[in-house]
Write an enzyme that holds these catalytic residues in place. Structure first.
Site, PDB file in Angstrom:
ATOM      1  N   GLU A 112       0.842  -1.209   0.000  1.00 28.84           N
ATOM      2  CA  GLU A 112       0.000   0.000   0.000  1.00 28.84           C
ATOM      3  C   GLU A 112       0.880   1.264   0.000  1.00 28.84           C
ATOM      4  OE1 GLU A 112      -2.927  -0.167   3.129  1.00 28.84           O
ATOM      5  OE2 GLU A 112      -3.230   1.997   3.135  1.00 28.84           O
ATOM      6  N   GLY A 142      -0.215   5.141   7.105  1.00 28.66           N
ATOM      7  CA  GLY A 142       0.916   5.387   8.025  1.00 28.66           C
ATOM      8  C   GLY A 142       1.380   6.818   7.871  1.00 28.66           C
ATOM      9  N   GLU A 200       5.062  10.614  10.726  1.00 35.34           N
ATOM     10  CA  GLU A 200       5.739  10.333  11.998  1.00 35.34           C
ATOM     11  C   GLU A 200       5.959   8.829  12.175  1.00 35.34           C
ATOM     12  OE1 GLU A 200       3.049  12.333  11.638  1.00 35.34           O
ATOM     13  OE2 GLU A 200       4.085  14.244  11.895  1.00 35.34           O
TER      14      GLU A 200
HETATM   15  C1  LIG Z   1      -9.485   9.928   3.764  1.00 34.43           C
HETATM   16  C2  LIG Z   1      -8.957   8.778   4.574  1.00 34.43           C
HETATM   17  C3  LIG Z   1      -9.095   7.480   4.121  1.00 34.43           C
HETATM   18  C4  LIG Z   1      -8.650   6.415   4.887  1.00 34.43           C
HETATM   19  N1  LIG Z   1      -8.870   5.115   4.448  1.00 34.43           N
HETATM   20  C5  LIG Z   1      -8.648   4.097   5.309  1.00 34.43           C
HETATM   21  C6  LIG Z   1      -9.063   2.753   4.977  1.00 34.43           C
HETATM   22  O1  LIG Z   1      -9.591   2.498   3.894  1.00 34.43           O
HETATM   23  N2  LIG Z   1      -8.846   1.767   5.899  1.00 34.43           N
HETATM   24  C7  LIG Z   1      -8.260   2.008   7.111  1.00 34.43           C
HETATM   25  O2  LIG Z   1      -8.109   1.081   7.890  1.00 34.43           O
HETATM   26  N3  LIG Z   1      -7.849   3.269   7.443  1.00 34.43           N
HETATM   27  C8  LIG Z   1      -8.035   4.301   6.579  1.00 34.43           C
HETATM   28  N4  LIG Z   1      -7.634   5.583   6.931  1.00 34.43           N
HETATM   29  C9  LIG Z   1      -7.030   5.794   8.234  1.00 34.43           C
HETATM   30  C10 LIG Z   1      -5.564   6.195   8.221  1.00 34.43           C
HETATM   31  O3  LIG Z   1      -4.736   5.123   7.871  1.00 34.43           O
HETATM   32  C11 LIG Z   1      -5.264   6.765   9.608  1.00 34.43           C
HETATM   33  O4  LIG Z   1      -5.943   8.028   9.686  1.00 34.43           O
HETATM   34  C12 LIG Z   1      -3.801   6.942   9.892  1.00 34.43           C
HETATM   35  O5  LIG Z   1      -3.162   5.697  10.003  1.00 34.43           O
HETATM   36  C13 LIG Z   1      -3.545   7.748  11.177  1.00 34.43           C
HETATM   37  O6  LIG Z   1      -4.273   7.259  12.250  1.00 34.43           O
HETATM   38  P1  LIG Z   1      -5.191   8.251  13.135  1.00 34.43           P
HETATM   39  O7  LIG Z   1      -6.000   9.057  12.188  1.00 34.43           O
HETATM   40  O8  LIG Z   1      -5.893   7.466  14.148  1.00 34.43           O
HETATM   41  O9  LIG Z   1      -4.164   9.228  13.815  1.00 34.43           O
HETATM   42  P2  LIG Z   1      -3.425   9.004  15.259  1.00 34.43           P
HETATM   43  O10 LIG Z   1      -2.830   7.635  15.296  1.00 34.43           O
HETATM   44  O11 LIG Z   1      -4.366   9.385  16.337  1.00 34.43           O
HETATM   45  O12 LIG Z   1      -2.266  10.063  15.136  1.00 34.43           O
HETATM   46  C14 LIG Z   1      -2.465  11.449  15.391  1.00 34.43           C
HETATM   47  C15 LIG Z   1      -1.101  12.164  15.265  1.00 34.43           C
HETATM   48  O13 LIG Z   1      -0.194  11.606  16.228  1.00 34.43           O
HETATM   49  C16 LIG Z   1       0.972  11.142  15.588  1.00 34.43           C
HETATM   50  N5  LIG Z   1       1.481   9.939  16.266  1.00 34.43           N
HETATM   51  C17 LIG Z   1       0.781   8.826  16.587  1.00 34.43           C
HETATM   52  N6  LIG Z   1       1.601   7.926  17.144  1.00 34.43           N
HETATM   53  C18 LIG Z   1       2.834   8.471  17.168  1.00 34.43           C
HETATM   54  C19 LIG Z   1       4.118   8.032  17.612  1.00 34.43           C
HETATM   55  N7  LIG Z   1       4.293   6.813  18.128  1.00 34.43           N
HETATM   56  N8  LIG Z   1       5.173   8.877  17.468  1.00 34.43           N
HETATM   57  C20 LIG Z   1       5.003  10.103  16.939  1.00 34.43           C
HETATM   58  N9  LIG Z   1       3.823  10.570  16.492  1.00 34.43           N
HETATM   59  C21 LIG Z   1       2.760   9.767  16.604  1.00 34.43           C
HETATM   60  C22 LIG Z   1       0.536  10.808  14.169  1.00 34.43           C
HETATM   61  O14 LIG Z   1       1.633  10.806  13.283  1.00 34.43           O
HETATM   62  C23 LIG Z   1      -0.445  11.941  13.906  1.00 34.43           C
HETATM   63  O15 LIG Z   1       0.258  13.082  13.506  1.00 34.43           O
HETATM   64  C24 LIG Z   1      -8.011   6.653   6.135  1.00 34.43           C
HETATM   65  C25 LIG Z   1      -7.835   7.960   6.580  1.00 34.43           C
HETATM   66  C26 LIG Z   1      -8.308   9.007   5.839  1.00 34.43           C
HETATM   67  C27 LIG Z   1      -8.143  10.406   6.370  1.00 34.43           C
END
Ligand SMILES: Cc1cc2nc3c(=O)[nH]c(=O)nc-3n(C[C@H](O)[C@H](O)[C@H](O)COP(=O)(O)OP(=O)(O)OC[C@H]3O[C@@H](n4cnc5c(N)ncnc54)[C@H](O)[C@@H]3O)c2cc1C
Length: 394
Positions: free
Chosen positions: A257, A379, A382
């Site tokens: 991906e 992913g 970060e």
């Molecule tokens: C339009 C869209 C389509 C998507 N499609 C899919 C899909 O089809 N299937 C699916 O499963 N997901 C999907 N996603 C989800 C996407 O993969 C996640 O939004 C992404 O992995 C980030 O997770 P989160 O939004 O929960 O952010 P969080 O994990 O809450 O992160 C928030 C912030 O904290 C930072 N952060 C988190 N952990 C750490 C760390 N250990 N060290 C430093 N910084 C950190 C992150 O980098 C980010 O800046 C989609 C998202 C969007 C917006």
């Protein structure tokens, strides 16, 4: 080579990258012509309505949904580079949400079925997906766990010869239209990384609830769903791969991906660069074209250098991946660098367009909005940095 040839720079040389053959270039041409003729004309409309399901059926008819899939399941039997070509050419639809919806189907949800599925699952899900008759989605992210995949809470509990699934998934691309979902669940919360299992779940089963369509910054042509699973019963035959091996399976899926995402980001950056180049050569200010200001020339030089660097990193990593290596560090680098680069290029191109860049009519603002997702989805930056850093035992 004559001395005169050596001394003259050949900026128009079009030698293709060594990973591609004549067949890839023919494929590229035929995909481009389909995308430009049949998809691009609808881009504005699909921003409002999301793209229609017939796109999958049409792409299935044309053999575009299984380019790298084995012929025995209806695929084209091509190599991994064919998938890169598709990701690159889809940008010419000028509709990021469409490219994403298709990529989720071809490069995210269906590869785990080929890699880990039983023969029965391949016949029931992979074959109709390649024909474009079944639409897939992939469920990893949850309201309380995104980057931290191991923190998911969706549970699958064995009950006789069935499993009962409870939980929710969010931001799921294709979630409203999908016929099935490749679902990441926790089956043994005490077993660490060995406690996850993948399932293939039909979306019309009792207890699968498609909640509201989520509204977002860009990628408007795609549908993004919040899903709930309430006592969803599936047979043992719905387990994808081995019970307890789901975490490793989904980490493997994410590599493909991310690489496809990198290729798409490079292609999108190149496309917006090309359009902006034409604009800068035509648009006049202070009695000359924008392109004749040194500051503009340097912006293009800077963008072109970054695009080329991202492209080479992506292609070389794809070459290693396609030849049996598992270069997680370089895939993360390609995903990180290409995503950031594409956002920077889109922003600079919007700037070069001035007010026109801010107007919907020119489509540049859409590219800018759509590309922003690349730094978050599959992913975040970060997380990519963390994967790269940890690969040095840090
Ligand atoms: C339009 C869209 C389509 C998507 N499609 C899919 C899909 O089809 N299937 C699916 O499963 N997901 C999907 N996603 C989800 C996407 O993969 C996640 O939004 C992404 O992995 C980030 O997770 P989160 O939004 O929960 O952010 P969080 O994990 O809450 O992160 C928030 C912030 O904290 C930072 N952060 C988190 N952990 C750490 C760390 N250990 N060290 C430093 N910084 C950190 C992150 O980098 C980010 O800046 C989609 C998202 C969007 C917006």
């Amino acid at each position: 080579m004559a001395a005169t040839d050596v001394l003259k720079p050949d900026h128009a040389a079009a030698r293709r990258h060594f990973i591609f053959t004549d067949e890839h270039e023919q494929l590229r041409e035929s995909i481009r012509s389909f995308v430009v003729k049949e998809l691009a004309p609808h881009a504005d409309e699909w921003e409002e309505t999301t793209f229609p399901d017939w796109v999958f059926r049409r792409m299935g008819e044309l053999g575009l949904l299984g380019l790298s899939m084995p012929e025995e399941y209806g695929g084209q039997g091509g190599d991994y580079y064919c998938s890169l070509v598709l990701a690159e050419e889809m940008v010419h639809a000028r509709c990021g949400g469409l490219a994403m919806g298709v990529a989720v189907h071809t490069d995210m949800a269906t590869p785990p079925i080929l890699a880990f599925g039983t023969e029965e699952q391949k016949r029931a899900y992979l074959e109709p997906s390649i024909r474009g008759e079944k639409i897939s989605c992939l469920g990893i992210t949850e309201p309380d766990a995104g980057s931290d995949v191991a923190g998911i809470k969706t549970r699958a509990v064995r009950d006789g010869d069935e499993w009962v699934i409870n939980g929710s998934k969010t931001y799921i691309t294709n979630g409203h239209r999908a016929d099935y979902i490749v679902l990441v669940t926790k089956t043994d919360p005490g077993a660490g990384y060995e406690g996850f299992t993948l399932f293939v779940v039909d979306m019309d089963l009792p207890g699968v609830i498609r909640e509201e369509k989520l509204r977002k910054l860009g990628m408007h042509a795609s549908d993004t769903a919040l899903l709930a699973f309430q006592d969803v019963r599936v047979p043992d035959g719905a387990v994808l791969g081995q019970v307890g091996k789901g975490f490793f399976g989904i980490m493997w899926e994410l590599q493909g991906e991310r690489l496809i995402g990198a290729a798409g980001a490079v292609a999108a950056a190149q496309a917006v660069f090309d359009r902006t180049l034409t604009y800068a050569q035509e648009r006049q200010a202070f009695g000359r074209p924008l392109s004749k200001f040194q500051v503009t020339r340097h912006k293009f030089a800077d963008m072109a250098t970054k695009i080329e660097a991202a492209r080479q990193l992506t292609y070389t990593t794809a070459w290693r991946f396609a030849n049996g290596e598992y270069p997680v560090r370089e895939i993360s680098m390609a995903k990180l660098y290409a995503s950031r680069m594409a956002c920077e290029v889109a922003d600079e191109c919007l700037q070069i367009h001035g007010g026109a860049g801010y107007m919907r009519e020119y489509g540049i603002e859409r590219v800018w909005r759509d590309l922003r997702l690349n730094r978050i989805g599959a992913g975040t930056d970060e997380i990519m940095l963390d994967v790269i850093g940890r690969s040095y035992d840090l």
